[in-house]
Scaffold this motif. Structure first.
Motif, PDB file in Angstrom:
ATOM      1  N   THR A 200      14.694  -2.429  14.459  1.00 23.40           N
ATOM      2  CA  THR A 200      14.594  -3.823  14.901  1.00 23.40           C
ATOM      3  C   THR A 200      13.151  -4.308  14.954  1.00 23.40           C
ATOM      4  O   THR A 200      12.898  -5.471  15.267  1.00 23.40           O
ATOM      5  CB  THR A 200      15.231  -4.021  16.294  1.00 23.40           C
ATOM      6  OG1 THR A 200      14.601  -3.142  17.239  1.00 23.40           O
ATOM      7  CG2 THR A 200      16.735  -3.753  16.258  1.00 23.40           C
ATOM      8  N   ASP A 201      12.199  -3.446  14.616  1.00 24.00           N
ATOM      9  CA  ASP A 201      10.798  -3.860  14.653  1.00 24.00           C
ATOM     10  C   ASP A 201      10.412  -4.519  13.329  1.00 24.00           C
ATOM     11  O   ASP A 201       9.883  -3.884  12.410  1.00 24.00           O
ATOM     12  CB  ASP A 201       9.889  -2.661  14.922  1.00 24.00           C
ATOM     13  CG  ASP A 201       8.441  -3.090  15.166  1.00 24.00           C
ATOM     14  OD1 ASP A 201       8.196  -4.312  15.267  1.00 24.00           O
ATOM     15  OD2 ASP A 201       7.565  -2.211  15.261  1.00 24.00           O
TER      16      ASP A 201
ATOM     17  N   HIS B 228       6.009  -9.843  12.890  1.00 23.50           N
ATOM     18  CA  HIS B 228       4.955 -10.376  12.021  1.00 23.50           C
ATOM     19  C   HIS B 228       3.654  -9.594  12.189  1.00 23.50           C
ATOM     20  O   HIS B 228       2.872  -9.457  11.231  1.00 23.50           O
ATOM     21  CB  HIS B 228       4.744 -11.853  12.368  1.00 23.50           C
ATOM     22  CG  HIS B 228       3.741 -12.556  11.518  1.00 23.50           C
ATOM     23  ND1 HIS B 228       4.080 -13.159  10.320  1.00 23.50           N
ATOM     24  CD2 HIS B 228       2.401 -12.753  11.675  1.00 23.50           C
ATOM     25  CE1 HIS B 228       2.994 -13.704   9.791  1.00 23.50           C
ATOM     26  NE2 HIS B 228       1.978 -13.479  10.589  1.00 23.50           N
ATOM     27  N   GLU B 229       3.411  -9.055  13.383  1.00 25.03           N
ATOM     28  CA  GLU B 229       2.168  -8.338  13.669  1.00 25.03           C
ATOM     29  C   GLU B 229       1.992  -7.077  12.831  1.00 25.03           C
ATOM     30  O   GLU B 229       0.890  -6.521  12.762  1.00 25.03           O
ATOM     31  CB  GLU B 229       2.105  -7.966  15.158  1.00 25.03           C
ATOM     32  CG  GLU B 229       1.881  -9.132  16.093  1.00 25.03           C
ATOM     33  CD  GLU B 229       3.169  -9.908  16.402  1.00 25.03           C
ATOM     34  OE1 GLU B 229       3.099 -10.876  17.179  1.00 25.03           O
ATOM     35  OE2 GLU B 229       4.232  -9.546  15.862  1.00 25.03           O
ATOM     36  N   ARG B 230       3.065  -6.609  12.186  1.00 28.69           N
ATOM     37  CA  ARG B 230       2.958  -5.397  11.378  1.00 28.69           C
ATOM     38  C   ARG B 230       2.273  -5.642  10.035  1.00 28.69           C
ATOM     39  O   ARG B 230       1.952  -4.702   9.321  1.00 28.69           O
ATOM     40  CB  ARG B 230       4.354  -4.789  11.149  1.00 28.69           C
ATOM     41  CG  ARG B 230       5.065  -4.384  12.421  1.00 28.69           C
ATOM     42  CD  ARG B 230       6.341  -3.620  12.125  1.00 28.69           C
ATOM     43  NE  ARG B 230       6.049  -2.264  11.676  1.00 28.69           N
ATOM     44  CZ  ARG B 230       6.983  -1.402  11.286  1.00 28.69           C
ATOM     45  NH1 ARG B 230       8.257  -1.762  11.270  1.00 28.69           N
ATOM     46  NH2 ARG B 230       6.651  -0.173  10.897  1.00 28.69           N
ATOM     47  N   LEU B 231       2.029  -6.901   9.717  1.00 29.36           N
ATOM     48  CA  LEU B 231       1.402  -7.233   8.431  1.00 29.36           C
ATOM     49  C   LEU B 231      -0.046  -6.755   8.367  1.00 29.36           C
ATOM     50  O   LEU B 231      -0.770  -6.788   9.354  1.00 29.36           O
ATOM     51  CB  LEU B 231       1.399  -8.746   8.216  1.00 29.36           C
ATOM     52  CG  LEU B 231       2.673  -9.400   7.709  1.00 29.36           C
ATOM     53  CD1 LEU B 231       2.431 -10.884   7.547  1.00 29.36           C
ATOM     54  CD2 LEU B 231       3.114  -8.787   6.391  1.00 29.36           C
ATOM     55  N   ARG B 232      -0.473  -6.354   7.173  1.00 26.66           N
ATOM     56  CA  ARG B 232      -1.875  -6.014   6.930  1.00 26.66           C
ATOM     57  C   ARG B 232      -2.647  -7.234   6.429  1.00 26.66           C
ATOM     58  O   ARG B 232      -3.862  -7.306   6.583  1.00 26.66           O
ATOM     59  CB  ARG B 232      -1.967  -4.915   5.869  1.00 26.66           C
ATOM     60  CG  ARG B 232      -1.221  -3.647   6.222  1.00 26.66           C
ATOM     61  CD  ARG B 232      -1.849  -2.929   7.389  1.00 26.66           C
ATOM     62  NE  ARG B 232      -1.190  -1.654   7.600  1.00 26.66           N
ATOM     63  CZ  ARG B 232      -1.493  -0.824   8.585  1.00 26.66           C
ATOM     64  NH1 ARG B 232      -2.448  -1.127   9.449  1.00 26.66           N
ATOM     65  NH2 ARG B 232      -0.844   0.318   8.717  1.00 26.66           N
ATOM     66  N   THR B 233      -1.934  -8.157   5.785  1.00 28.46           N
ATOM     67  CA  THR B 233      -2.585  -9.321   5.194  1.00 28.46           C
ATOM     68  C   THR B 233      -1.642 -10.500   5.234  1.00 28.46           C
ATOM     69  O   THR B 233      -0.423 -10.331   5.242  1.00 28.46           O
ATOM     70  CB  THR B 233      -2.986  -9.047   3.725  1.00 28.46           C
ATOM     71  OG1 THR B 233      -3.487 -10.257   3.147  1.00 28.46           O
ATOM     72  CG2 THR B 233      -1.804  -8.560   2.910  1.00 28.46           C
ATOM     73  N   GLU B 234      -2.196 -11.684   5.285  1.00 28.99           N
ATOM     74  CA  GLU B 234      -1.381 -12.897   5.265  1.00 28.99           C
ATOM     75  C   GLU B 234      -1.055 -13.344   3.840  1.00 28.99           C
ATOM     76  O   GLU B 234      -0.295 -14.291   3.642  1.00 28.99           O
ATOM     77  CB  GLU B 234      -2.127 -14.031   5.992  1.00 28.99           C
ATOM     78  CG  GLU B 234      -2.333 -13.783   7.474  1.00 28.99           C
ATOM     79  CD  GLU B 234      -1.033 -13.755   8.259  1.00 28.99           C
ATOM     80  OE1 GLU B 234      -0.060 -14.401   7.840  1.00 28.99           O
ATOM     81  OE2 GLU B 234      -0.998 -13.060   9.289  1.00 28.99           O
ATOM     82  N   ASP B 235      -1.634 -12.694   2.852  1.00 29.23           N
ATOM     83  CA  ASP B 235      -1.423 -13.085   1.455  1.00 29.23           C
ATOM     84  C   ASP B 235      -0.079 -12.552   0.983  1.00 29.23           C
ATOM     85  O   ASP B 235       0.037 -11.462   0.435  1.00 29.23           O
ATOM     86  CB  ASP B 235      -2.553 -12.537   0.582  1.00 29.23           C
ATOM     87  CG  ASP B 235      -2.466 -13.055  -0.854  1.00 29.23           C
ATOM     88  OD1 ASP B 235      -1.487 -13.760  -1.167  1.00 29.23           O
ATOM     89  OD2 ASP B 235      -3.373 -12.760  -1.646  1.00 29.23           O
ATOM     90  N   ILE B 236       0.990 -13.328   1.192  1.00 21.73           N
ATOM     91  CA  ILE B 236       2.349 -12.853   0.955  1.00 21.73           C
ATOM     92  C   ILE B 236       2.642 -12.607  -0.514  1.00 21.73           C
ATOM     93  O   ILE B 236       3.588 -11.895  -0.847  1.00 21.73           O
ATOM     94  CB  ILE B 236       3.389 -13.851   1.510  1.00 21.73           C
ATOM     95  CG1 ILE B 236       3.315 -15.180   0.763  1.00 21.73           C
ATOM     96  CG2 ILE B 236       3.231 -14.044   2.993  1.00 21.73           C
ATOM     97  CD1 ILE B 236       4.445 -16.136   1.104  1.00 21.73           C
ATOM     98  N   TYR B 237       1.833 -13.153  -1.399  1.00 24.93           N
ATOM     99  CA  TYR B 237       2.116 -12.993  -2.823  1.00 24.93           C
ATOM    100  C   TYR B 237       1.737 -11.608  -3.349  1.00 24.93           C
ATOM    101  O   TYR B 237       2.070 -11.260  -4.473  1.00 24.93           O
ATOM    102  CB  TYR B 237       1.379 -14.075  -3.614  1.00 24.93           C
ATOM    103  CG  TYR B 237       1.817 -15.455  -3.200  1.00 24.93           C
ATOM    104  CD1 TYR B 237       3.074 -15.944  -3.557  1.00 24.93           C
ATOM    105  CD2 TYR B 237       0.995 -16.251  -2.407  1.00 24.93           C
ATOM    106  CE1 TYR B 237       3.491 -17.209  -3.154  1.00 24.93           C
ATOM    107  CE2 TYR B 237       1.408 -17.515  -1.994  1.00 24.93           C
ATOM    108  CZ  TYR B 237       2.662 -17.986  -2.375  1.00 24.93           C
ATOM    109  OH  TYR B 237       3.078 -19.219  -1.964  1.00 24.93           O
TER     110      TYR B 237
END
Length: 221
Positions: free
Chosen positions: A134-135, A138-147
């Protein structure tokens, strides 16, 4: 005389912290989502809370928190088969004074937490699965560049609010998600996380509960 394992003892173990920190650093180099201390603590707290709200014993709550905190240590060796290697690593970390049925139950839960085609073997193992799967924060992202993210990370990028809600009377365990559909559609979520969702259903069933999924306040399961 055998010693009793506690969540605080495991959290304060320097060897375990080193494994988790090393793994997360390696995953960061690959741009893969966070698998470090934050994820471990989240999984542990959710696992413990689920069993607490369903009135399982304090001992079972403690074992679930330990197993959930430790479940990803095997990633230090390799992501492939990290569940089995993690179980072995856990047993090797322990002094002989800690070897008992509790330690074996924890190892079993860690070793089986990726067996998505099977029901978890115990309430402790089921709580671990739910804490882990269930985790999707959004905080698990390394980068905001989704592409430049893999498919799983794209779903993570879209999830801006995550809540796990247990209803003892109705016997339900619900995952409430708020998804930015400009990043990831609801269908994308199901396409990518269908196996994860089904595994949560299996785990909930072991706890005599039904798993429910809400996305942007709409019920899908």
């Amino acid at each position: 005389m055998k010693k009793e394992l506690t969540y605080e003892f495991i959290k304060n173990n320097k060897e375990i912290k080193t494994y988790l920190e090393f793994t997360d650093h390696a995953f960061a180099q690959m741009g893969y989502k966070e698998h470090g201390l934050r994820h471990s603590v989240f999984a542990a707290e959710i696992a413990g809370q689920i069993l607490k709200y369903l009135s399982y014993s304090e001992k079972e709550q403690e074992l679930a928190k330990i197993a959930a905190y430790l479940h990803d240590i095997g990633n230090m060796v390799s992501k492939h088969g990290h569940d089995q290697s993690g179980a072995v690593m856990f047993l090797n970390i322990l002094d002989a004074d800690y070897y008992n049925e509790d330690a074996l139950e924890i190892a079993s839960a860690i070793g089986g937490h990726e067996d998505k085609n099977m029901d978890p073997l115990s309430p402790v193992a089921a709580a671990l699965v739910l804490g882990d799967k269930t985790d999707v924060h959004h905080e698990r992202l390394r980068t905001e560049d989704i592409y430049h993210l893999d498919k799983h990370s794209k779903v993570i990028a879209a999830c801006h609010k995550v809540d796990v809600v247990v209803n003892k009377e109705d016997k339900t365990i619900a995952l409430w998600l708020t998804i930015d559909t400009s990043v990831c559609s609801v269908m994308d979520y199901f396409e990518i996380f269908l196996a994860r969702t089904n595994y949560c259903r299996r785990a909930s069933r072991v706890l005599n509960c039904t798993f429910e999924l809400y996305i942007n306040k709409d019920k899908f399961l």
